[in-house]
Motif scaffolding. Structure first.
Motif, PDB file in Angstrom:
ATOM      1  N   LEU A 114     -44.222 -22.113 -43.733  1.00  0.00           N
ATOM      2  CA  LEU A 114     -45.048 -22.841 -42.764  1.00  0.00           C
ATOM      3  C   LEU A 114     -45.399 -21.954 -41.578  1.00  0.00           C
ATOM      4  O   LEU A 114     -46.547 -21.928 -41.118  1.00  0.00           O
ATOM      5  CB  LEU A 114     -44.314 -24.096 -42.295  1.00  0.00           C
ATOM      6  N   ARG A 115     -44.424 -21.210 -41.070  1.00  0.00           N
ATOM      7  CA  ARG A 115     -44.683 -20.301 -39.950  1.00  0.00           C
ATOM      8  C   ARG A 115     -45.737 -19.266 -40.335  1.00  0.00           C
ATOM      9  O   ARG A 115     -46.653 -18.967 -39.546  1.00  0.00           O
ATOM     10  CB  ARG A 115     -43.388 -19.616 -39.519  1.00  0.00           C
ATOM     11  N   ALA A 116     -45.637 -18.719 -41.532  1.00  0.00           N
ATOM     12  CA  ALA A 116     -46.636 -17.751 -41.996  1.00  0.00           C
ATOM     13  C   ALA A 116     -48.009 -18.394 -42.064  1.00  0.00           C
ATOM     14  O   ALA A 116     -49.029 -17.776 -41.692  1.00  0.00           O
ATOM     15  CB  ALA A 116     -46.235 -17.205 -43.367  1.00  0.00           C
ATOM     16  N   TYR A 117     -48.073 -19.638 -42.518  1.00  0.00           N
ATOM     17  CA  TYR A 117     -49.362 -20.333 -42.606  1.00  0.00           C
ATOM     18  C   TYR A 117     -49.967 -20.540 -41.228  1.00  0.00           C
ATOM     19  O   TYR A 117     -51.173 -20.351 -41.020  1.00  0.00           O
ATOM     20  CB  TYR A 117     -49.188 -21.671 -43.328  1.00  0.00           C
ATOM     21  N   TYR A 118     -49.153 -20.928 -40.263  1.00  0.00           N
ATOM     22  CA  TYR A 118     -49.666 -21.127 -38.902  1.00  0.00           C
ATOM     23  C   TYR A 118     -50.163 -19.813 -38.306  1.00  0.00           C
ATOM     24  O   TYR A 118     -51.175 -19.794 -37.589  1.00  0.00           O
ATOM     25  CB  TYR A 118     -48.599 -21.773 -38.025  1.00  0.00           C
TER      26      TYR A 118
END
Length: 562
Positions: A144-148
């Protein structure tokens, strides 16, 4: 939102929820880490709240589709017009800086979860299932952090970057990290977590609990592969690849091929185009990851035609978009020689995806509308009625035509879901990348045995589409023109066009849109294309850094031109 307030990890945001058939996001309260990380439900709620920042752009009061050439918002009061009327700027930035709040929460979780203590729960019946989930959360949060970070670098280019929980002083000294470094971080994270995530949560017997709940709204291995592939496509594109480094295109092609192969191995396959939206679209056979929105009728109330009860109009497809739909029989554009286009019957014999996406004059839409659409000047749903479509069309895609929005018989809302990743995108991504790498639409090699042309033809051969295949021997210029049309058609209103034109650095396409002005004389209609000019400046390839953020952080520089 101030950067200093985003990165401070002094408290924890907690969402009390569970992930069953959809992700439910509730109001949160700030608690200390000792409270959150000693109870599995509270820890799970914290992770679920990180999911709550996932983006969606269901048709609403000014979607990004109306900030590009897919549609035009019918009401002048919408802020979406600022993207092309000269009002967009650092003081009116439509900031995406809020994703740093999600990143801060992810960083905080990843720092604190190793210290979680669930020893008091070890005699619970569900303890092992809960621990199986807990052990996987770290990989979900990393993805999720990578996606953000992808959402930020896509918009701003170089962005402030950290994987730490920062103090206020540290946060306000962050400089912008080069986009290439952020892209590398994203792809590395995808590689690191992919094999740690399940293919399908329904098959996780070890997650079974006494209450029988199944987590189906969470990120999967497929999403990790898809995020990597999309990230590499953006990195290879002209906006971020000024020197046209072919190795970047090769990496993008490899990553998209991996997604296609993964889908083939796991029964993820193309189905009907019409299955891509509707109450159960998250079950469609080609879905890789879908953002669950829940029950709502907002897309319908904000986009159903003016002229029917409670219809408010909204994001109206442009003639620019309609012109991208080729002729069904010949596979040619409407204005090509011997295409078969009839200017008196402009919607006859067109790509079937047109009738699934766009509502045209004279048809029954929605099914709850008592009358056929009259989008001509003076018609029941046309100008000069306030709020009527300025383009001659109304939107269908993502809308549920069975929803009744009338005051007397309102059927209320139904489930809507936003497509984040689906297989169709990656056939197109593969086609683009392998075309750019090998230099021809027909080219193949030992590694890329499917040509760019053949990848596009897979899309066009859907069972409810069946468009003529791209022929062999297209020049590079002709293939690219047809590819751009195909991408615009296939991915219409799914949040791609606004970004595609930017990453291609073809912003001049946004200098105008085409409307269809329809007039009626007795039973005869006249169709007249009208150009509507818009403002485009090359500085708009990247978003402006919000002025408030620059004022708080002297090390934060502005994007060129803003």
């Amino acid at each position: 939102m101030k950067l200093k307030n985003i990165f401070i990890g002094l408290g924890c945001v907690l969402a009390f929820s569970s992930c069953t058939n959809e992700m439910d996001y509730h109001e949160y309260t700030v608690y200390g880490k000792d409270y959150v990380f000693t109870d599995f439900t509270r820890t799970s709620g914290f992770v679920t709240n990180i999911y709550s920042y996932l983006d969606s752009d269901l048709p609403s009061n000014g979607s990004l589709s109306s900030a590009c050439d897919e549609s035009e918002y019918a009401w002048s009061w919408s802020n979406v017009h600022d993207y092309y009327n000269g009002s967009w700027g650092p003081l009116n930035s439509y900031s995406l800086w809020g994703y740093y709040k999600a990143i801060r929460e992810a960083n905080y979780y990843l720092k604190e979860f190793p210290n979680a203590d669930f020893s008091e729960l070890k005699f619970d019946k569900d303890y092992q299932a809960q621990m199986n989930r807990f052990n996987r959360y770290q990989y979900e949060v990393r993805l999720l952090r990578a996606y953000y970070y992808f959402l930020l670098v896509r918009a701003y280019g170089d962005v402030p970057f950290t994987t730490n929980v920062l103090t206020e002083d540290e946060a306000n000294k962050l400089e912008r990290t080069p986009a290439a470094t952020v892209f590398q971080f994203i792809t590395d994270e995808c590689d690191a977590v992919a094999d740690k995530l399940p293919i399908n949560y329904n098959d996780l017997k070890e997650d079974a609990s006494t209450i029988g709940s199944v987590e189906t709204g969470r990120v999967t291995r497929g999403m990790a592969l898809a995020l990597k592939a999309r990230t590499l496509l953006y990195q290879a594109s002209p906006l971020f690849n000024a020197n046209n480094d072919l190795t970047l295109w090769k990496k993008a092609a490899e990553a998209s091929k991996t997604v296609i192969d993964y889908c083939s191995q796991n029964s993820i396959k193309l189905g009907k185009y019409s299955a891509l939206w509707g109450t159960d679209n998250w079950k469609a056979s080609e879905m890789i990851f879908v953002r669950r929105i829940g029950d709502t009728n907002s897309p319908e109330t904000t986009n159903f035609p003016v002229g029917m009860e409670n219809g408010n109009s909204g994001n109206c497809p442009t003639q620019t978009l309609v012109d991208a739909y080729e002729m069904k029989t010949t596979g040619k554009a409407w204005d090509e020689t011997e295409s078969g286009y009839d200017p008196q019957k402009p919607y006859t014999n067109r790509d079937p995806r047109l009738s699934m996406t766009v509502a045209v004059n004279g048809e029954k839409w929605p099914s709850t509308n008592a009358n056929l659409l009259e989008t001509y000047i003076g018609g029941r749903n046309g100008l000069p009625i306030s709020g009527a479509t300025p383009t001659g069309y109304y939107l269908k895609k993502y809308l549920d035509g069975t929803i009744d929005i009338s005051a007397q018989n309102s059927s209320g809302g139904k489930k809507h879901n936003w497509i984040t990743f689906r297989l169709g995108e990656f056939y197109l991504n593969y086609a683009e990348a392998v075309f750019k790498y090998l230099g021809s639409a027909d080219a193949t090699n030992d590694q890329f045995t499917m040509s760019a042309k053949d990848a596009v033809n897979v899309i066009r051969n859907r069972e409810d589409v069946k468009m003529p295949a791209f022929p062999a021997g297209l020049s590079n210029a002709d293939f690219w023109k047809k590819y751009e049309r195909e991408r615009m058609v296939e991915l219409a209103f799914e949040g791609h066009r606004f970004w595609d034109v930017r990453r291609w650095k073809e912003g001049d396409k946004f200098k105008s849109i085409v409307r269809m002005e329809i007039s009626k004389d007795n039973s005869n209609y006249t169709y007249n294309r009208v150009i509507k000019n818009r403002i485009w400046d090359d500085k708009m390839y990247l978003f402006p850094i919000p002025d408030v953020e620059i004022r708080k952080n002297p090390n934060l520089t502005q994007n060129p031109g803003w």
